[in-house]
Design a protein around this motif. Structure first.
Motif, PDB file in Angstrom:
ATOM      1  N   LEU A   1     -33.180  -4.341  25.620  1.00  0.00           N
ATOM      2  CA  LEU A   1     -32.307  -5.370  26.516  1.00  0.00           C
ATOM      3  C   LEU A   1     -32.294  -6.580  25.502  1.00  0.00           C
ATOM      4  N   LYS A   2     -31.070  -6.784  25.021  1.00  0.00           N
ATOM      5  CA  LYS A   2     -30.508  -8.008  24.191  1.00  0.00           C
ATOM      6  C   LYS A   2     -29.883  -9.121  25.120  1.00  0.00           C
ATOM      7  N   ASN A   3     -29.147  -8.449  26.042  1.00  0.00           N
ATOM      8  CA  ASN A   3     -28.242  -9.321  26.977  1.00  0.00           C
ATOM      9  C   ASN A   3     -29.361 -10.029  27.820  1.00  0.00           C
TER      10      ASN A   3
ATOM     11  N   ASP B   1     -28.584  -8.935  31.677  1.00  0.00           N
ATOM     12  CA  ASP B   1     -28.742  -7.681  31.995  1.00  0.00           C
ATOM     13  C   ASP B   1     -30.356  -7.357  32.413  1.00  0.00           C
TER      14      ASP B   1
ATOM     15  N   ASN C   1     -25.925  -3.086  25.787  1.00  0.00           N
ATOM     16  CA  ASN C   1     -26.966  -3.731  24.941  1.00  0.00           C
ATOM     17  C   ASN C   1     -26.974  -3.274  23.485  1.00  0.00           C
TER      18      ASN C   1
ATOM     19  N   LYS D   1     -26.483  -5.337  20.033  1.00  0.00           N
ATOM     20  CA  LYS D   1     -27.441  -5.439  18.777  1.00  0.00           C
ATOM     21  C   LYS D   1     -27.248  -4.796  17.421  1.00  0.00           C
TER      22      LYS D   1
ATOM     23  N   GLU E   1     -27.141 -12.845  21.700  1.00  0.00           N
ATOM     24  CA  GLU E   1     -27.019 -12.450  23.267  1.00  0.00           C
ATOM     25  C   GLU E   1     -25.724 -13.120  23.809  1.00  0.00           C
TER      26      GLU E   1
END
Length: 285
Positions: free
Chosen positions: A114-116, A119, A159, A163, A170
Motif C-alpha cells: 500500500l503506497k497510496n 488506500d 498501488n 510503485k 504517493e
C-alpha cells in the motif's frame, strides 16, 4: 524448517485467523495470496528477505514465492487467495486487464504494497466489510463479497502501478497513471505504443509527453515499455509452459533472436537460460 505447498480449490477463498504462533514452516503456493494484518506485530519473511509487519500492512504473495511469519504480538490475519481461473474469467474486462497488470508487474520484494496513502483506510474498510458479510450471511452476501474482493484487487493494482517506475511518489497525479494504464491495455498492439499515438489518445503533445513521463517516472517511455514487456516474458517463463516462439508471437517480438538479444541485454542471459536457472533454484528450495 519444512516447506508446505498448497492448492486452491475455488476461484477465490478468504480466511480470518487469530494467531499467537505462526506454524514453523515456509509456505509456497501455486496461486496469488493477499495477506492483510488486521492487528498485531511481528516479522514477515519473503524469499529470504524480512519485513517488520504491523496493523494495516498488506502483502502480495505471488506464485512460487516462499514466505513465513514470526509473530511478536498476537496477530489477526486476513488471507485472500485467488487463482488463474479467477483471472481468466475476467481477462476481457477492464477489471481483468488490471489483473494482468498485477500478474506482469508484481514485486517479489518484501514489504507492504500500500503506497497510496488514501488506500490504507479504504482497504481496512473493505476487509471489515468482508468480515461483516461473512458473519451475518444475509441475502446476496456471496455476490456482495465477490464485488468487495474485486475492489480490493483493483486497489492492489493501483498501488502496484504507483510503485513500479522508480521515481513515482504517493502524490503522483492521474495523468501518469493514465499513461501507465494505456500502455498496459495496449501492450499487445505495438502500433498503439508509438509516442504520437499515445499522445493523441491522451490529448498530450508528443514533446511534452516524453518529458513529462521521464520527469514523473525516471524512465523514458521506450525504456518503460521494454521493461514492462520483459516482465511479461519473465512471468511466462516462470509460471507457464509456453515455448519461446509462443512468447515471441504473443508479445510481438520480431523473432526469437530479437527477444534473445533484448533479454540478454537487460537480464544478462537469454530466456531459455533464465528459465533453466530459475527452475533449478526452485527445485532446490
Amino acid at each position: 524448517m519444512s516447506q508446505a505447498k498448497s492448492v486452491l480449490h475455488q476461484p477465490f477463498e478468504f480466511e480470518f485467523r487469530q494467531l499467537s504462533i505462526f506454524p514453523k514452516r515456509t509456505y509456497q503456493h501455486n496461486f496469488f495470496l493477499l495477506i492483510y494484518i488486521v492487528e498485531g506485530t511481528g516479522i514477515q519473511y519473503l524469499n529470504n528477505h524480512r519485513f517488520n509487519y504491523r496493523k494495516g500492512n498488506l502483502f502480495l504473495i505471488t506464485p512460487q514465492d516462499t514466505y513465513s511469519f514470526d509473530i511478536a504480538n498476537s496477530s489477526q490475519f486476513f488471507f485472500l487467495s485467488f487463482n488463474s481461473s479467477y483471472i481468466k474469467e475476467r481477462r476481457e474486462t477492464d477489471w481483468g486487464q488490471q489483473m494482468d497488470f498485477i500478474l506482469h508487474n508484481a514485486s517479489h520484494r518484501p514489504g507492504c504494497i500500500l503506497k497510496n496513502r488514501i488506500d490504507k483506510p479504504l482497504i481496512a474498510s473493505l476487509v471489515e466489510s468482508i468480515m461483516q458479510e461473512d458473519n451475518n450471511r444475509q441475502l446476496y452476501h456471496s455476490k456482495i463479497t465477490e464485488q468487495i474482493v474485486n475492489t480490493i484487487i483493483l486497489v492492489v493494482a493501483r498501488n502496484i502501478a504507483l510503485k513500479l517506475p522508480k521515481n513515482i511518489k504517493e502524490t503522483t497525479g492521474e495523468p501518469v497513471l493514465d499513461i501507465l494504464h494505456y500502455i498496459q491495455e495496449n501492450i499487445f498492439s505495438p502500433e498503439n505504443l508509438k509516442i504520437d499515438v499515445i499522445g493523441a489518445h491522451l490529448g498530450i503533445s508528443q514533446t511534452y509527453l516524453g518529458k513529462y513521463f521521464k520527469k514523473q517516472t525516471g524512465e523514458t517511455l521506450k525504456q518503460y515499455i521494454i521493461n514492462y514487456k520483459l516482465r511479461m516474458v519473465e512471468t511466462r517463463l516462470l509460471h507457464s509452459d509456453m515455448r519461446i516462439n509462443e512468447i515471441v508471437y504473443e508479445l510481438n517480438f520480431t523473432d526469437e533472436s530479437h527477444l534473445n538479444r533484448l533479454f540478454r541485454k537487460y537480464k544478462g542471459l537469454n530466456p531459455s537460460e533464465f528459465r533453466k536457472i530459475q527452475l533449478l533454484n526452485t527445485s532446490k528450495s
